[in-house]
Structure formats: C-alpha cells, structure tokens
Design an enzyme around this catalytic site. Structure first.
Site, PDB file in Angstrom:
ATOM      1  N   ASN A 297      -8.098  -9.772  -2.454  1.00 48.23           N
ATOM      2  CA  ASN A 297      -7.149  -9.070  -1.586  1.00 48.23           C
ATOM      3  C   ASN A 297      -7.344  -9.463  -0.129  1.00 48.23           C
ATOM      4  O   ASN A 297      -8.474  -9.533   0.360  1.00 48.23           O
ATOM      5  CB  ASN A 297      -7.342  -7.558  -1.718  1.00 48.23           C
ATOM      6  CG  ASN A 297      -6.800  -7.004  -3.008  1.00 48.23           C
ATOM      7  OD1 ASN A 297      -6.762  -7.695  -4.025  1.00 48.23           O
ATOM      8  ND2 ASN A 297      -6.386  -5.755  -2.976  1.00 48.23           N
TER       9      ASN A 297
ATOM     10  N   LYS B 158     -16.408  -5.867   9.268  1.00 51.14           N
ATOM     11  CA  LYS B 158     -17.175  -5.924   8.029  1.00 51.14           C
ATOM     12  C   LYS B 158     -18.671  -6.087   8.294  1.00 51.14           C
ATOM     13  O   LYS B 158     -19.504  -5.644   7.516  1.00 51.14           O
ATOM     14  CB  LYS B 158     -16.653  -7.063   7.154  1.00 51.14           C
ATOM     15  CG  LYS B 158     -15.148  -6.912   6.842  1.00 51.14           C
ATOM     16  CD  LYS B 158     -14.633  -8.031   5.971  1.00 51.14           C
ATOM     17  CE  LYS B 158     -13.118  -7.978   5.859  1.00 51.14           C
ATOM     18  NZ  LYS B 158     -12.613  -6.743   5.260  1.00 51.14           N
TER      19      LYS B 158
ATOM     20  N   ASP C 192      -1.062  -1.374  -4.199  1.00 52.87           N
ATOM     21  CA  ASP C 192      -2.464  -1.431  -3.785  1.00 52.87           C
ATOM     22  C   ASP C 192      -2.979  -0.029  -3.485  1.00 52.87           C
ATOM     23  O   ASP C 192      -2.353   0.728  -2.754  1.00 52.87           O
ATOM     24  CB  ASP C 192      -2.568  -2.311  -2.530  1.00 52.87           C
ATOM     25  CG  ASP C 192      -4.001  -2.612  -2.145  1.00 52.87           C
ATOM     26  OD1 ASP C 192      -4.855  -2.686  -3.042  1.00 52.87           O
ATOM     27  OD2 ASP C 192      -4.258  -2.786  -0.928  1.00 52.87           O
TER      28      ASP C 192
ATOM     29  N   HIS D 211     -11.752  -6.389  -3.246  1.00 55.09           N
ATOM     30  CA  HIS D 211     -11.023  -5.793  -2.142  1.00 55.09           C
ATOM     31  C   HIS D 211     -11.816  -5.999  -0.855  1.00 55.09           C
ATOM     32  O   HIS D 211     -12.990  -6.346  -0.880  1.00 55.09           O
ATOM     33  CB  HIS D 211     -10.822  -4.290  -2.383  1.00 55.09           C
ATOM     34  CG  HIS D 211      -9.781  -3.979  -3.403  1.00 55.09           C
ATOM     35  ND1 HIS D 211      -8.530  -3.515  -3.076  1.00 55.09           N
ATOM     36  CD2 HIS D 211      -9.794  -4.080  -4.760  1.00 55.09           C
ATOM     37  CE1 HIS D 211      -7.820  -3.338  -4.177  1.00 55.09           C
ATOM     38  NE2 HIS D 211      -8.568  -3.670  -5.218  1.00 55.09           N
TER      39      HIS D 211
ATOM     40  N   SER E 259       0.836  -1.203   0.000  1.00 54.07           N
ATOM     41  CA  SER E 259       0.000   0.000   0.000  1.00 54.07           C
ATOM     42  C   SER E 259       0.870   1.252   0.000  1.00 54.07           C
ATOM     43  O   SER E 259       2.051   1.211   0.343  1.00 54.07           O
ATOM     44  CB  SER E 259      -0.923   0.007   1.221  1.00 54.07           C
ATOM     45  OG  SER E 259      -0.168  -0.027   2.423  1.00 54.07           O
TER      46      SER E 259
END
Length: 309
Positions: free
Chosen positions: A254, A182, A80, A211, A50
């Site tokens: 990912n 999530k 990323d 992702h 990242s």
C-alpha cells in the site's frame, strides 16, 4: 477492461515474486495519475479508497470503472481500512471488487467474527476480502496506534485466523508504519523479515499485504517543503526493503503518503511558479504527471510488477 478482483493478480504475483501496488486515490486527478503510471509500466494496479473518501460511493465507482474500461491493464477497486461491517457491505453492493475489514484493534475472537461476516457477504457477491492481524503503528487519516512498532503479527495466530475467516489476503504488521513519520532522523529502518518468513512458512502460497509502506522520496519531500509545506525530516521505508518483501510472500504493498506529498507538493510548486495563471490545467496536469511518474517508478523499481499486466 472491466474492474477485476485481486485473486488472479495475487496468484501471479506470488508465483513470480513481485507485488501489486495499491495506491490510495483521494481525487480523480490522483486516480488518473495512478492509471497513467500503471499503463506506462504495463502493470496491474489496485485503486484504494479509504472510508473518509466515500461520501459519494457511486461516483467513485463509476469513475474507477471508466478508468479501467479505457485501459488494457488489470485494475481492482479496493476499500482500504473498512472500519465496519456495514461499510464493507455498502462497498460490495456499490461495485468494489475488493474490501478490507480492519478489526485489528479488537481482540482476536472479535476480529475473526467481524471478518467472517464480511467474507460471507462479499464472497456471495464475487468480491474478495482482506483483513489485518497485528497492528501497524503510526497515524494516517483516522488510524492512530501508539507504540514505535505497534503490535507485530504473531505467526502462531495466522493459521487459525485464515482458516476461521476464509479471507483472501492478510495484512501483517512487521514494522511498517502509517503516515509520513515512520522513523526519526538517525534511526535505523527496521522490518521484521523473520516474522514475514515464519508467516509465509505457515501459510504457503497465501498472499500477504504490507500497509504503511510509503518510502517518502526526498526529492518530492523537498519540493513539498520548499513551497510552503511543513513536513521536516519525514522518513519512509527504504525501497530496497520493500522490494525484498515483494520478492517474498508480500503480494500487495500500500502506498498513500507518497502520493499525497507528491501531488500536493507539485501543486504548491505550480501555484508559486505561475502567479499570473488561472487555467486549471496549468496546475493540475503537472501534479497528475508527477503522480504518474512516481507510480511508474514504484511499479518498476519497488513492486517489480512492470510488464506483468
């Protein structure tokens, strides 16, 4: 083997119904664990880095090149969530074999323009490009998107976006979420496979990307929290849903939060269990092994990419 692009990886994955794992590597230790797990599974793998980890790009590239050279599996080095054209070009120049330009928070036309600029530059150097259409919700690193499901990718937009940009893979939003939280406790996990199927119909043989796809394994979360961590009730994407996506048009999944919880949870445990030790290998080797075991499990049981190297 030298670092490779994801082109052949994705062509084979699409044809054979599996996905390639893209694992965010925040340290050399984690990178080595990812490679160890992929070698054991005999699977292709993508080392994802990242933007916040790019203070020393040449060092990162050389470390990843060495890891790839020492093992006979396909390894790609991927930027990323590149937040600017300048950053993407910098990574192309440094030796990355794949870059993502993430202009998904802009309007459609701006997203197309920025993606096209990166594609033109990267392709001239033999590097492939990923971009995102729709917005994956949640929070991870500098990515913050309000709304339970962000903004789903509109199937009606995908053909124009791909044809206008010339990109090589497309990250879509179908309900995955960045970060460890999530879903709330008691909430039913939810992915829009109808959107995935409609996009795949409109883009036949085109690689799609998910992702925010960590599953947050309970056993690793328990270790993290037992030894001083504070991530109660973190819930990820069910593994069977990810496998279902991998069997469709999703060629890249990912994984970031899973690795961080696994690695730092194991470090916490080792520090607690060995208060009289000060040799680095006493702590970091078990953490690296924990990452390798997690990656192996994901490649075999979620991506379906074992023995595809």
């Amino acid at each position: 083997m030298a670092l490779v692009t994801t082109k052949e990886m994705f062509d084979k994955a699409y044809a054979e119904g599996y996905a390639v794992g893209a694992f965010n590597v925040d340290s050399v230790d984690i990178m080595q664990g990812v490679i160890d797990g992929a070698v054991r599974a005999q699977s292709p793998v993508i080392l994802a880095v990242s933007g916040r980890m790019l203070d020393d790009v040449p060092y990162i590239v050389q470390a990843c090149k060495l890891a790839a050279h020492d093992n006979a599996i396909p390894v790609a080095l991927h930027l990323d969530h590149g937040k600017s054209v300048k950053l993407c070009k910098r990574c192309v120049d440094a030796g990355f074999t794949s870059v993502m330009i993430d202009a998904s928070l802009y309007d459609f036309d701006t997203n197309v323009r920025l993606t096209r600029e990166v594609v033109d530059y990267a392709h001239s150097c033999g590097v492939v490009v990923e971009s995102e259409l729709g917005v994956v919700s949640g929070k991870e690193e500098d990515i913050v998107v309000a709304g339970k499901y962000g903004q789903f990718t509109r199937p009606s937009d995908v053909v124009e976006f791909v044809s206008s940009t010339g990109l090589d893979s497309l990250a879509i939003a179908i309900g995955t979420c960045h970060g460890a939280y999530k879903y709330k406790a008691g909430e039913q996990p939810y992915l829009r496979f109808d959107i995935l199927d409609e996009i795949a119909d409109k883009l036949p043989n085109f690689p799609l990307v998910l992702h925010g796809a960590s599953s947050i394994p309970k056993e690793r979360l328990d270790i993290f929290n037992c030894y001083g961590g504070k991530l109660p009730q973190a819930i990820g994407i069910p593994e069977d849903m990810l496998r279902q996506a991998a069997a469709k048009a999703v060629c890249k999944i990912n994984v970031a939060s899973d690795l961080r919880i696994c690695y730092f949870g194991e470090l916490r445990r080792q520090f607690a269990l060995k208060p009289n030790k000060w040799d680095a290998k006493e702590f970091f080797l078990p953490a690296r092994q924990a990452v390798a075991d997690l990656v192996y499990d994901r490649l075999v049981n979620v991506m379906g990419s074992a023995n595809k190297a």
